[in-house]
Design a protein around this motif. Sequence first.
Motif, PDB file in Angstrom:
ATOM      1  N   VAL A 255       0.842  -1.197   0.000  1.00 17.73           N
ATOM      2  CA  VAL A 255       0.000   0.000   0.000  1.00 17.73           C
ATOM      3  C   VAL A 255       0.877   1.246   0.000  1.00 17.73           C
ATOM      4  N   ALA A 256       1.926   1.215   0.832  1.00 15.11           N
ATOM      5  CA  ALA A 256       2.737   2.418   1.000  1.00 15.11           C
ATOM      6  C   ALA A 256       4.129   2.066   1.497  1.00 15.11           C
ATOM      7  N   LEU A 257       5.041   3.005   1.298  1.00 17.65           N
ATOM      8  CA  LEU A 257       6.313   3.008   2.006  1.00 17.65           C
ATOM      9  C   LEU A 257       6.257   4.141   3.030  1.00 17.65           C
ATOM     10  N   ASN A 258       6.968   3.963   4.121  1.00 16.06           N
ATOM     11  CA  ASN A 258       6.902   4.906   5.233  1.00 16.06           C
ATOM     12  C   ASN A 258       8.302   5.336   5.649  1.00 16.06           C
ATOM     13  N   CYS A 259       8.463   6.618   5.934  1.00 19.25           N
ATOM     14  CA  CYS A 259       9.732   7.132   6.446  1.00 19.25           C
ATOM     15  C   CYS A 259       9.869   6.790   7.937  1.00 19.25           C
ATOM     16  N   GLY A 260      10.693   5.806   8.245  1.00 21.40           N
ATOM     17  CA  GLY A 260      10.980   5.479   9.645  1.00 21.40           C
ATOM     18  C   GLY A 260      12.180   6.286  10.094  1.00 21.40           C
ATOM     19  N   ARG A 261      11.974   7.542  10.405  1.00 19.86           N
ATOM     20  CA  ARG A 261      13.075   8.508  10.512  1.00 19.86           C
ATOM     21  C   ARG A 261      14.063   8.190  11.622  1.00 19.86           C
ATOM     22  N   TRP A 262      13.597   7.755  12.797  1.00 18.78           N
ATOM     23  CA  TRP A 262      14.523   7.544  13.911  1.00 18.78           C
ATOM     24  C   TRP A 262      15.436   6.354  13.642  1.00 18.78           C
ATOM     25  N   ASP A 263      14.849   5.247  13.204  1.00 15.89           N
ATOM     26  CA  ASP A 263      15.678   4.095  12.853  1.00 15.89           C
ATOM     27  C   ASP A 263      16.600   4.428  11.689  1.00 15.89           C
ATOM     28  N   TYR A 264      16.137   5.291  10.788  1.00 16.11           N
ATOM     29  CA  TYR A 264      16.944   5.658   9.629  1.00 16.11           C
ATOM     30  C   TYR A 264      18.192   6.424  10.062  1.00 16.11           C
ATOM     31  N   ILE A 265      18.043   7.349  11.007  1.00 17.18           N
ATOM     32  CA  ILE A 265      19.202   8.087  11.513  1.00 17.18           C
ATOM     33  C   ILE A 265      20.170   7.136  12.198  1.00 17.18           C
ATOM     34  N   PHE A 266      19.626   6.223  13.006  1.00 17.44           N
ATOM     35  CA  PHE A 266      20.457   5.200  13.650  1.00 17.44           C
ATOM     36  C   PHE A 266      21.187   4.367  12.604  1.00 17.44           C
ATOM     37  N   SER A 267      20.487   3.954  11.550  1.00 13.90           N
ATOM     38  CA  SER A 267      21.100   3.147  10.497  1.00 13.90           C
ATOM     39  C   SER A 267      22.188   3.935   9.769  1.00 13.90           C
ATOM     40  N   TYR A 268      21.972   5.242   9.595  1.00 15.35           N
ATOM     41  CA  TYR A 268      22.983   6.090   8.959  1.00 15.35           C
ATOM     42  C   TYR A 268      24.283   6.031   9.756  1.00 15.35           C
ATOM     43  N   ILE A 269      24.180   6.193  11.081  1.00 16.45           N
ATOM     44  CA  ILE A 269      25.369   6.147  11.932  1.00 16.45           C
ATOM     45  C   ILE A 269      26.012   4.763  11.870  1.00 16.45           C
ATOM     46  N   LYS A 270      25.182   3.727  11.982  1.00 15.02           N
ATOM     47  CA  LYS A 270      25.699   2.362  12.037  1.00 15.02           C
ATOM     48  C   LYS A 270      26.351   1.953  10.711  1.00 15.02           C
ATOM     49  N   THR A 271      25.702   2.280   9.601  1.00 11.41           N
ATOM     50  CA  THR A 271      26.216   1.874   8.291  1.00 11.41           C
ATOM     51  C   THR A 271      27.520   2.582   7.951  1.00 11.41           C
ATOM     52  N   LEU A 272      27.620   3.852   8.350  1.00 13.30           N
ATOM     53  CA  LEU A 272      28.772   4.668   7.976  1.00 13.30           C
ATOM     54  C   LEU A 272      29.717   4.892   9.156  1.00 13.30           C
ATOM     55  N   ASN A 273      29.699   3.971  10.129  1.00  8.33           N
ATOM     56  CA  ASN A 273      30.406   4.228  11.383  1.00  8.33           C
ATOM     57  C   ASN A 273      31.922   4.336  11.231  1.00  8.33           C
ATOM     58  N   ASN A 274      32.467   3.795  10.155  1.00 10.70           N
ATOM     59  CA  ASN A 274      33.919   3.864   9.964  1.00 10.70           C
ATOM     60  C   ASN A 274      34.373   5.109   9.209  1.00 10.70           C
ATOM     61  N   HIS A 275      33.429   5.930   8.800  1.00 11.06           N
ATOM     62  CA  HIS A 275      33.748   7.087   7.962  1.00 11.06           C
ATOM     63  C   HIS A 275      33.801   8.356   8.815  1.00 11.06           C
ATOM     64  N   SER A 276      34.967   8.909   8.948  1.00  8.05           N
ATOM     65  CA  SER A 276      35.154  10.082   9.805  1.00  8.05           C
ATOM     66  C   SER A 276      34.519  11.350   9.232  1.00  8.05           C
ATOM     67  N   ASP A 277      34.126  11.319   7.955  1.00  9.96           N
ATOM     68  CA  ASP A 277      33.477  12.479   7.351  1.00  9.96           C
ATOM     69  C   ASP A 277      31.956  12.343   7.347  1.00  9.96           C
ATOM     70  N   ARG A 278      31.429  11.369   8.094  1.00 11.21           N
ATOM     71  CA  ARG A 278      29.978  11.141   8.140  1.00 11.21           C
ATOM     72  C   ARG A 278      29.488  11.150   9.590  1.00 11.21           C
ATOM     73  N   ILE A 279      30.017  12.066  10.379  1.00  9.69           N
ATOM     74  CA  ILE A 279      29.690  12.120  11.799  1.00  9.69           C
ATOM     75  C   ILE A 279      28.567  13.132  12.027  1.00  9.69           C
ATOM     76  N   LEU A 280      27.544  12.706  12.756  1.00  9.96           N
ATOM     77  CA  LEU A 280      26.390  13.569  12.988  1.00  9.96           C
ATOM     78  C   LEU A 280      26.572  14.393  14.260  1.00  9.96           C
ATOM     79  N   PRO A 281      25.892  15.544  14.332  1.00  9.48           N
ATOM     80  CA  PRO A 281      25.948  16.396  15.527  1.00  9.48           C
ATOM     81  C   PRO A 281      24.945  15.919  16.582  1.00  9.48           C
ATOM     82  N   ASP A 282      24.627  16.782  17.542  1.00  7.87           N
ATOM     83  CA  ASP A 282      23.600  16.479  18.539  1.00  7.87           C
ATOM     84  C   ASP A 282      22.328  15.998  17.852  1.00  7.87           C
TER      85      ASP A 282
END
Length: 304
Positions: A39-66
Motif C-alpha cells: 500500500v505504501a512506504l513509510n519514512c521510519g526517521r529515527w531508525d533511519y538516523i540510527f542506520s545512517y550512523i551504524k552503516t557509515l560508522n567507519n567514515h570520519s566524514d559522516r559524523i552527525l551532531p547532537d
Amino acid sequence: VEERFCLQPGTIKCTCLIETLPAVFEMDEILFELRSNIVALNCGRWDYIFSYIKTLNNHSDRILPDRQSVTMDTPFLSAYSRLLVKTCHKRGALAMGGMAAFIPSKDATDNQQILDKVRQDKQLEARNGHDGTWVAHPGLADTAMEIFNEYIGEDHVNQLHITRDVDAPILAHELLAACDGERTETGMRRNIRIALQYTESWISGNGCVPIYGLMEDAATAEIARTSIWQWIKHSQHLSNGVLVTNALFKEMLVQELAKVKEEVGAERFTHGRFTEAAVILEQITTADELVDFITLPGYELLVS
C-alpha cells in the motif's frame, strides 16, 4: 500467509518501513517484490538516523551532531523524504511521512511550542508530497490532520498527483551527506540520560517510554548511544573544546546516573534496574566495534 490460509493473492495489504540506509537505495526493488500487497512506504526517521550512523560508522566524514540538530530539513533527510515520495508515486504506492515523537504538555505555553514544532514538521512532509503521517500521541492528531487537509484538500484523498518529476535527480551523495551542527556537552549528557532511562525501561519490560516530553523507543536510544560511540571512535571534540574519550564518557555516565536518580526519586531508582542499564551502556559505548543493537545485551537480562 495467503497461501497457508488459501486467500486470494493481494488480500493482505502492507506498508513497508524504509528505516535503514541500504533500504533507501532499494525502494523500487521493495515495491516490486511486494507489488501484490504493498500500500505504501513509510519514512521510519529515527531508525533511519540510527542506520545512517551504524552503516557509515567507519567514515570520519559522516559524523552527525547532537540528535536535536538532525531534523527532517537537513539535506540527507530531506533527500530521503523526497526520494521516497517520488519513488512511491511513480509506482502508484502511497508515501507516508515520519513520526512526530512529541507528547503534549499540560502547560499552555510549552504545549503551544510543541504544536508549532509538529506543525512545522508536518508542513515539510506535506509540501514534499507525503500522503499521510504518524504521531506518537493522539493529542497531536488534530494538528497533523489540519496540515494534511490543507495540502490534500477536498478533491483528493492523497497526493499521488505530486510526482516530483520536475526535480533534479536525487543522487547517492545527497543521501549520504552529513549535516552541520554542534556536538555539545549538554547534548552528550542528554544522550546518556535518555539511553540510561530507556534501557532501564526496556529490560524491565516496557519498550515505549516518555522521557523529557518525547515518546522514546529503541531507535532513539540507539541514536543516543551510537552518536557517543562515533564521537569517541573518531576523536571528536565537543563545542567547548573537550575531546570525547572513553574516560570522559565513563565520568559523565556516573554523573548522569546520579542525576537520573535525583529525577526519578530514590525509591523508583532502588526498585528499578538503572545500575544494570548503566553497565550495558558502558560496555557497548566503549566497545572497539559498534554493537549492532542495544537490545542484544538487554535480551541476556530478560532471559536470565
